[in-house]
Design a protein around this motif. Structure first.
Motif, PDB file in Angstrom:
ATOM      1  N   HIS A 195      37.957 110.931  53.830  1.00 23.86           N
ATOM      2  CA  HIS A 195      36.910 110.025  53.359  1.00 23.86           C
ATOM      3  C   HIS A 195      37.118 108.606  53.888  1.00 23.86           C
ATOM      4  CE1 HIS A 195      40.084 109.219  50.364  1.00 23.86           C
ATOM      5  NE2 HIS A 195      39.492 108.052  50.166  1.00 23.86           N
ATOM      6  N   VAL A 196      38.390 108.221  54.098  1.00 28.00           N
ATOM      7  CA  VAL A 196      38.668 106.901  54.675  1.00 28.00           C
ATOM      8  C   VAL A 196      38.288 106.888  56.149  1.00 28.00           C
ATOM      9  CG1 VAL A 196      40.482 105.223  55.197  1.00 28.00           C
ATOM     10  CG2 VAL A 196      40.512 106.452  53.010  1.00 28.00           C
ATOM     11  N   ARG A 197      38.628 107.948  56.863  1.00 29.24           N
ATOM     12  CA  ARG A 197      38.273 108.028  58.285  1.00 29.24           C
ATOM     13  C   ARG A 197      36.768 107.968  58.476  1.00 29.24           C
ATOM     14  NH1 ARG A 197      41.760 112.522  58.300  1.00 29.24           N
ATOM     15  NH2 ARG A 197      40.096 113.896  59.033  1.00 29.24           N
ATOM     16  N   GLU A 198      36.026 108.620  57.616  1.00 30.86           N
ATOM     17  CA  GLU A 198      34.567 108.614  57.745  1.00 30.86           C
ATOM     18  C   GLU A 198      33.997 107.212  57.538  1.00 30.86           C
ATOM     19  OE1 GLU A 198      33.335 111.534  54.930  1.00 30.86           O
ATOM     20  OE2 GLU A 198      33.790 113.246  56.252  1.00 30.86           O
ATOM     21  N   LYS A 199      34.526 106.473  56.564  1.00 28.00           N
ATOM     22  CA  LYS A 199      34.072 105.098  56.339  1.00 28.00           C
ATOM     23  C   LYS A 199      34.342 104.226  57.558  1.00 28.00           C
ATOM     24  CE  LYS A 199      34.750 104.978  51.302  1.00 28.00           C
ATOM     25  NZ  LYS A 199      35.533 104.343  50.211  1.00 28.00           N
ATOM     26  N   VAL A 238      43.537 105.126  63.378  1.00 30.39           N
ATOM     27  CA  VAL A 238      43.403 105.631  62.015  1.00 30.39           C
ATOM     28  C   VAL A 238      44.248 106.893  61.828  1.00 30.39           C
ATOM     29  CG1 VAL A 238      41.807 106.382  60.218  1.00 30.39           C
ATOM     30  CG2 VAL A 238      41.045 104.739  61.936  1.00 30.39           C
ATOM     31  N   SER A 239      45.034 106.896  60.764  1.00 30.69           N
ATOM     32  CA  SER A 239      45.724 108.088  60.297  1.00 30.69           C
ATOM     33  C   SER A 239      45.619 108.067  58.772  1.00 30.69           C
ATOM     34  CB  SER A 239      47.191 108.096  60.748  1.00 30.69           C
ATOM     35  OG  SER A 239      47.842 109.263  60.273  1.00 30.69           O
ATOM     36  N   ALA A 240      44.520 108.589  58.275  1.00 33.12           N
ATOM     37  CA  ALA A 240      44.201 108.470  56.860  1.00 33.12           C
ATOM     38  C   ALA A 240      43.454 109.706  56.389  1.00 33.12           C
ATOM     39  CB  ALA A 240      43.359 107.210  56.608  1.00 33.12           C
ATOM     40  N   MET A 280      45.668  98.954  62.626  1.00 31.45           N
ATOM     41  CA  MET A 280      46.050 100.319  62.258  1.00 31.45           C
ATOM     42  C   MET A 280      45.792 100.540  60.773  1.00 31.45           C
ATOM     43  SD  MET A 280      49.690 100.484  64.285  1.00 31.45           S
ATOM     44  CE  MET A 280      49.792 100.244  66.072  1.00 31.45           C
ATOM     45  N   PHE A 281      45.077 101.609  60.457  1.00 30.57           N
ATOM     46  CA  PHE A 281      44.797 101.974  59.078  1.00 30.57           C
ATOM     47  C   PHE A 281      45.536 103.273  58.758  1.00 30.57           C
ATOM     48  CE2 PHE A 281      40.853  99.536  60.096  1.00 30.57           C
ATOM     49  CZ  PHE A 281      41.059  98.511  59.177  1.00 30.57           C
ATOM     50  N   ALA A 282      46.185 103.299  57.603  1.00 31.69           N
ATOM     51  CA  ALA A 282      46.940 104.486  57.206  1.00 31.69           C
ATOM     52  C   ALA A 282      46.883 104.646  55.694  1.00 31.69           C
ATOM     53  CB  ALA A 282      48.395 104.387  57.664  1.00 31.69           C
ATOM     54  N   THR A 283      46.916 105.891  55.264  1.00 32.72           N
ATOM     55  CA  THR A 283      47.071 106.207  53.850  1.00 32.72           C
ATOM     56  C   THR A 283      48.218 107.189  53.693  1.00 32.72           C
ATOM     57  OG1 THR A 283      45.493 108.071  53.924  1.00 32.72           O
ATOM     58  CG2 THR A 283      44.601 105.899  53.388  1.00 32.72           C
ATOM     59  N   ASP A 284      48.992 106.985  52.640  1.00 33.60           N
ATOM     60  CA  ASP A 284      50.069 107.911  52.276  1.00 33.60           C
ATOM     61  C   ASP A 284      51.006 108.170  53.466  1.00 33.60           C
ATOM     62  OD1 ASP A 284      51.448 109.547  50.523  1.00 33.60           O
ATOM     63  OD2 ASP A 284      50.276 111.309  51.023  1.00 33.60           O
ATOM     64  N   ILE A 285      51.231 109.431  53.818  1.00 40.61           N
ATOM     65  CA  ILE A 285      52.185 109.807  54.859  1.00 40.61           C
ATOM     66  C   ILE A 285      51.682 109.440  56.252  1.00 40.61           C
ATOM     67  CG2 ILE A 285      51.277 112.130  55.226  1.00 40.61           C
ATOM     68  CD1 ILE A 285      55.008 111.182  54.998  1.00 40.61           C
ATOM     69  N   PRO A 340      46.875 112.788  57.453  1.00 40.05           N
ATOM     70  CA  PRO A 340      47.378 113.282  56.163  1.00 40.05           C
ATOM     71  C   PRO A 340      46.445 114.332  55.581  1.00 40.05           C
ATOM     72  CG  PRO A 340      47.339 110.878  56.233  1.00 40.05           C
ATOM     73  CD  PRO A 340      46.581 111.357  57.428  1.00 40.05           C
ATOM     74  N   TRP A 341      47.011 115.246  54.856  1.00 37.97           N
ATOM     75  CA  TRP A 341      46.224 116.282  54.204  1.00 37.97           C
ATOM     76  C   TRP A 341      45.921 115.858  52.776  1.00 37.97           C
ATOM     77  CZ3 TRP A 341      49.702 117.169  50.429  1.00 37.97           C
ATOM     78  CH2 TRP A 341      51.041 117.095  50.751  1.00 37.97           C
ATOM     79  N   ALA A 342      44.782 116.349  52.278  1.00 42.67           N
ATOM     80  CA  ALA A 342      44.375 116.034  50.910  1.00 42.67           C
ATOM     81  C   ALA A 342      44.381 117.272  50.029  1.00 42.67           C
ATOM     82  CB  ALA A 342      42.980 115.407  50.902  1.00 42.67           C
TER      83      ALA A 342
END
Length: 526
Positions: free
Chosen positions: A490-494, A485-487, A370-375, A516-518
């Motif tokens: 740009h992370v999701r695209e990678k 993925v919940s990121a 599982m990949f996540a960024t921030d919230i 998450p929103w940017a």
């Protein structure tokens, strides 16, 4: 049978197919549960069922789905129907009108995207794509119809048919123009969208009253579906919020916001009518105490945690909310910590669909990363908890779970610390690996910092090397690998590009409904 009738049968057939697939999935899930029950009796027949039914269950999911190809076929097929059997401008205008009202049926299939996606058993993003594509087709066909009518007739406001047709056309145009304010004033857009939709149905009904039975049937069907789903949705919300002796949910702000305006906070909701919470589910929340303007507003939030009451049903749920502006900011301003107030929920909706037609669960994969960024951590936590429970009860195939979370603030870890510690405490077989990266500080020789039961939560400084991390997981995978993925985009695209390059290595990607929103955007699917 004429061309519009054949076209309408094709549209209706597509909707019925989704409903039938949804029903088949329910039947196969029930058969699988029966097979597992019989397996516990250790009989030969039960072993046969346990092997056979899962294969049948996954065989249904082998239908190849290509959304872009389906859209091309949809537009080409509709364009062909515009020309087949048409010999004059009048016939072209009439055919366009018939195709417009046929496409109105999937547009008004449900009064809410959340309800429609759950009803059809598809993802929120897929339902949104169907709604947008069908709406675009209604607009195009309406333009063709309007152009042909103007070309061959003089507009007369005194004629009811032309008057209501013009009102319907202007309303349709207003629906399209209102998309400009969708992101900045989302709640206003929703209410205006609903009002315009109701007025459009009324105008079209008055416009087609003197037309043929086929056109009137399509408009009546659209209106009936819209009202039926709206009534079911209201009834469902009343059922969730009202119980004998209990009126409305009770909301409590459990954690207080720190010095950083971007800190997330936990909200606990006590439910008057418990339900069995599934990982990935979300609710639409309304808090009248926040203000009169927010009384009829509902906002989506993922259910992060739940406390079980009687049986396995949740008596309360917890949300993780990151304040921005409007509703989320007003909760902090108007509600004091540890103060209880009334709330209204609509849901639950979801969860995210895994595999084609949503035929699989996380527990069907031997290895989950599982990949996540921030919230984005908020939507991953319930999946970890549900899978660990399945491992403990020997109900799943998963033998390894890895969470890689990149924080944008050092204190973000404090917002979910207790939940993470509860997860590692529940992991008695050491199937879980938690890797946390703090992007606000540089890496050091002291990394990783460890905490939690048996020091299983590891905290590193710096940013994640997503490709390297995924390559390590693929190389050391235990069975089929699921990447969740919940990121940020740009992370999701990678991750998506790397998974596509390694799809032959039995790797599957799942972009979760919540991302998450940017920038200043509403909560939305990908």
């Amino acid at each position: 049978m004429n061309v519009p009738e054949v076209y309408s049968i094709a549209v209706a057939g597509s909707i019925i197919t989704l409903l039938v697939i949804r029903a088949i999935m329910f039947v196969l899930v029930a058969c699988r549960l029966v097979a597992c029950l019989l397996l516990s009796l250790s009989t030969k027949s039960s072993r046969f069922l346990f092997i056979y039914f899962p294969k049948l269950y996954h065989r249904v999911s082998r239908v190849v789905s290509r959304y872009f190809l389906l859209q091309i076929l949809y537009f080409c097929g509709t364009a062909a129907c515009n020309f087949i059997g048409v010999g004059s401008t009048a016939q072209a205008g009439s055919r366009a009108a018939q195709l417009a009202v046929v496409n109105l049926v999937p547009v008004l299939l449900a009064s809410s995207h959340d309800f429609g996606a759950r009803m059809l058993g598809i993802s929120l993003r897929t339902y949104g794509s169907i709604h947008t594509t069908s709406s675009l087709m209604v607009f195009i066909q309406s333009l063709i119809h309007t152009a042909t009518v103007i070309h061959r007739a003089t507009f007369s406001p005194a004629e009811p048919q032309q008057f209501y047709g013009s009102l319907g056309g202007l309303t349709l145009l207003l629906l399209c123009v209102s998309l400009i304010i969708q992101r900045r004033y989302y709640e206003i857009f929703l209410k205006a969208h609903l009002a315009c939709t109701i007025f459009l149905i009324y105008s079209l009904w008055r416009h087609v009253q003197l037309r043929g039975r086929f056109v009137r049937l399509c408009v009546a069907t659209s209106a009936a579906l819209f009202m039926a789903t709206f009534t079911l949705r209201v009834a469902r919300a009343l059922f969730r919020n009202l119980a004998f002796g209990k009126f409305f949910c009770r909301l409590t702000l459990n954690s207080q916001q720190g010095s950083n305006p971007g800190d997330a906070f936990e909200v606990k909701i006590t439910l008057p009518r418990p339900w069995k919470v599934k990982a990935g589910e979300w609710i639409k929340l309304s808090v009248p105490h926040v203000g009169l303007f927010y009384l009829f507003q509902t906002h989506r939030f993922v259910v992060v945690w739940s406390e079980d009451g009687s049986g396995s049903n949740a008596s309360s749920i917890s949300l993780l909310i990151k304040p921005r502006s409007g509703f989320t900011r007003r909760i902090l301003d108007r509600i004091q910590p540890q103060t209880e107030c009334r709330a209204w929920i609509d849901g639950p909706y979801g969860p995210s669909r895994i595999g084609r037609f949503g035929t699989r669960t996380v527990g069907d994969y031997g290895h989950v990363v599982m990949f996540a960024t921030d919230i984005g951590i908020a939507v991953q936590i319930p999946y970890i908890r549900e899978t660990l429970t399945g491992i403990k009860e020997c109900r799943v195939r998963t033998r390894s779970i890895t969470l890689v979370w990149q924080m944008d603030r050092s204190n973000a870890l404090d917002e979910v610390r207790q939940w993470l510690q509860d997860l590692v405490a529940e992991d008695k077989s050491y199937n879980l690996q938690l890797l946390v990266y703090d992007a606000s500080r540089a890496s050091s020789l002291k990394d990783p910092l460890r905490f939690g039961e048996h020091d299983l939560i590891q905290v590193y400084g710096g940013e994640v090397n997503w490709q390297e991390q995924l390559e390590n997981e693929i190389s050391n995978r235990k069975g089929r690998l699921l990447v969740m993925v919940s990121a940020q985009r740009h992370v999701r695209e990678k991750i998506r590009d790397f998974v596509q390059e390694n799809v032959y290595r039995d790797v599957e990607l799942l972009d979760l409904e919540f991302q998450p929103w940017a920038s200043r955007k509403r909560w939305c699917p990908i």
